[in-house]
Design an enzyme around this catalytic site. Sequence first.
Site, PDB file in Angstrom:
ATOM      1  N   GLU A  13      -5.045  66.900  -9.110  1.00 45.83           N
ATOM      2  CA  GLU A  13      -4.967  65.380  -8.052  1.00 45.83           C
ATOM      3  C   GLU A  13      -4.041  65.567  -8.909  1.00 45.83           C
ATOM      4  OE1 GLU A  13      -8.326  63.177  -7.311  1.00 45.83           O
ATOM      5  OE2 GLU A  13      -9.819  65.511  -8.326  1.00 45.83           O
ATOM      6  N   SER A 144     -11.061  64.554  -4.097  1.00 50.07           N
ATOM      7  CA  SER A 144     -10.023  64.607  -3.094  1.00 50.07           C
ATOM      8  C   SER A 144      -9.405  65.070  -1.495  1.00 50.07           C
ATOM      9  CB  SER A 144      -8.391  64.109  -3.668  1.00 50.07           C
ATOM     10  OG  SER A 144      -8.720  63.100  -4.996  1.00 50.07           O
ATOM     11  N   TYR A 215      -3.693  59.166   0.646  1.00 48.77           N
ATOM     12  CA  TYR A 215      -2.668  58.602  -0.670  1.00 48.77           C
ATOM     13  C   TYR A 215      -1.568  58.509   0.408  1.00 48.77           C
ATOM     14  CZ  TYR A 215      -5.971  60.717  -3.972  1.00 48.77           C
ATOM     15  OH  TYR A 215      -7.440  60.915  -4.386  1.00 48.77           O
ATOM     16  N   ARG A 254     -17.432  54.972  -7.946  1.00 46.83           N
ATOM     17  CA  ARG A 254     -17.293  54.413  -6.842  1.00 46.83           C
ATOM     18  C   ARG A 254     -17.775  55.412  -6.118  1.00 46.83           C
ATOM     19  NH1 ARG A 254     -12.503  56.254  -5.382  1.00 46.83           N
ATOM     20  NH2 ARG A 254     -13.315  57.107  -3.313  1.00 46.83           N
ATOM     21  N   ASP A 256     -19.146  56.841  -2.183  1.00 46.86           N
ATOM     22  CA  ASP A 256     -18.884  57.097  -1.500  1.00 46.86           C
ATOM     23  C   ASP A 256     -19.666  57.935  -0.327  1.00 46.86           C
ATOM     24  OD1 ASP A 256     -16.480  56.933  -2.165  1.00 46.86           O
ATOM     25  OD2 ASP A 256     -15.889  58.757  -2.206  1.00 46.86           O
ATOM     26  N   GLU A 270     -20.328  61.675  -2.644  1.00 43.97           N
ATOM     27  CA  GLU A 270     -20.108  62.133  -3.549  1.00 43.97           C
ATOM     28  C   GLU A 270     -19.651  61.322  -4.839  1.00 43.97           C
ATOM     29  OE1 GLU A 270     -16.408  64.476  -4.266  1.00 43.97           O
ATOM     30  OE2 GLU A 270     -15.400  62.660  -3.029  1.00 43.97           O
ATOM     31  N   ASN A 272     -17.742  59.203  -7.769  1.00 43.11           N
ATOM     32  CA  ASN A 272     -16.569  59.244  -8.552  1.00 43.11           C
ATOM     33  C   ASN A 272     -16.871  58.793  -9.487  1.00 43.11           C
ATOM     34  OD1 ASN A 272     -14.133  60.392  -6.459  1.00 43.11           O
ATOM     35  ND2 ASN A 272     -15.239  58.525  -5.457  1.00 43.11           N
ATOM     36  N   GLY A 276      -9.455  56.539  -8.588  1.00 45.28           N
ATOM     37  CA  GLY A 276      -8.096  56.347  -8.467  1.00 45.28           C
ATOM     38  C   GLY A 276      -7.848  54.665  -8.536  1.00 45.28           C
TER      39      GLY A 276
END
Length: 313
Positions: A13, A144, A215, A254, A256, A270, A272, A276
Amino acid sequence: MNVAVIYGGRSREREVSLKSGKGIAKALRTKGCNVKEIDFTSKDFISELNGIDVVYLALHGRYGEDGRIQGVLDILDIPYVGSGVLASALAMDKAKAKIIFKNAGIRVAKDKLVYKKDKSEIDIEKLTAEFEFPLVVKPNQEGSTIGLSIVKTKGELNKAIDDAFSYDDQILIEEFIAGKEVTVAVLETETEIKALPIIEIIPNKNQYYDYESKYAPGGSEHIIPARIDDKTTDLLKEWAIKAHQALGCETLSRVDFIIPNDNSLPVILEVNTLPGMTETSLYPDAARAIGLSYEDIVYKLIKITQNKYKNKQ
């Protein structure tokens, strides 16, 4: 304030991390910080931390989000944005994180953890009896959606397993849950922890929210607030905070989720720990929804980190 922004690194990443780091550095300079940018590829990076007051970790994936660099900074007694060693390592290990989520009362997808050393013993017939198609095959410790496959037929399963094992020595085989993907940004200050407005994610490039959707320019659309009812909104926010706390996360995360099409309870995907932070990333989008600009949220995370560190001393 002397801030080091550490980005890049050696994970898969890296490119995303570079974008996050450059944006963070620019934002902090507009707030009057003295910023040193460090590309985390050299073993000599420690010498570059002399005189630094606080570190913003803009790393993603292995060596950055898995607790390793956090351990180094703890030894050096330098405060850094984000979670500590244990929470970072647990969040990165999807199988272990799911055990913690389940014990906390958060719904998780049915799964099977497979080790590379046992690859020759994988019984495809037994697997296909255990899981209905489509199913998900992914590395246990990658981010990702790297190495992730949505497998629709038995004939695709061996290739998906091989692909996942090329990224990790442990892989997860999971039930596929069709539904709406949403994400909940969590912000923890010195005095409170709160979930920011929920974001609904609509992939534009592909059917699923994969690497390209995340992305590539125009890869996905972010709808804030998500188009969900109040009861589901409240539950998702409650579970996001619970997941953050169960892992022992700090300052930001964050979380998800998938909201299944069959109207059953949401499923956590998951957490994070270093989401990002480009100007178009999900976490800054959630911050903007509560009136914080990109520069504001980046600076706020630095100040929270610094204040927490002072209070510990």
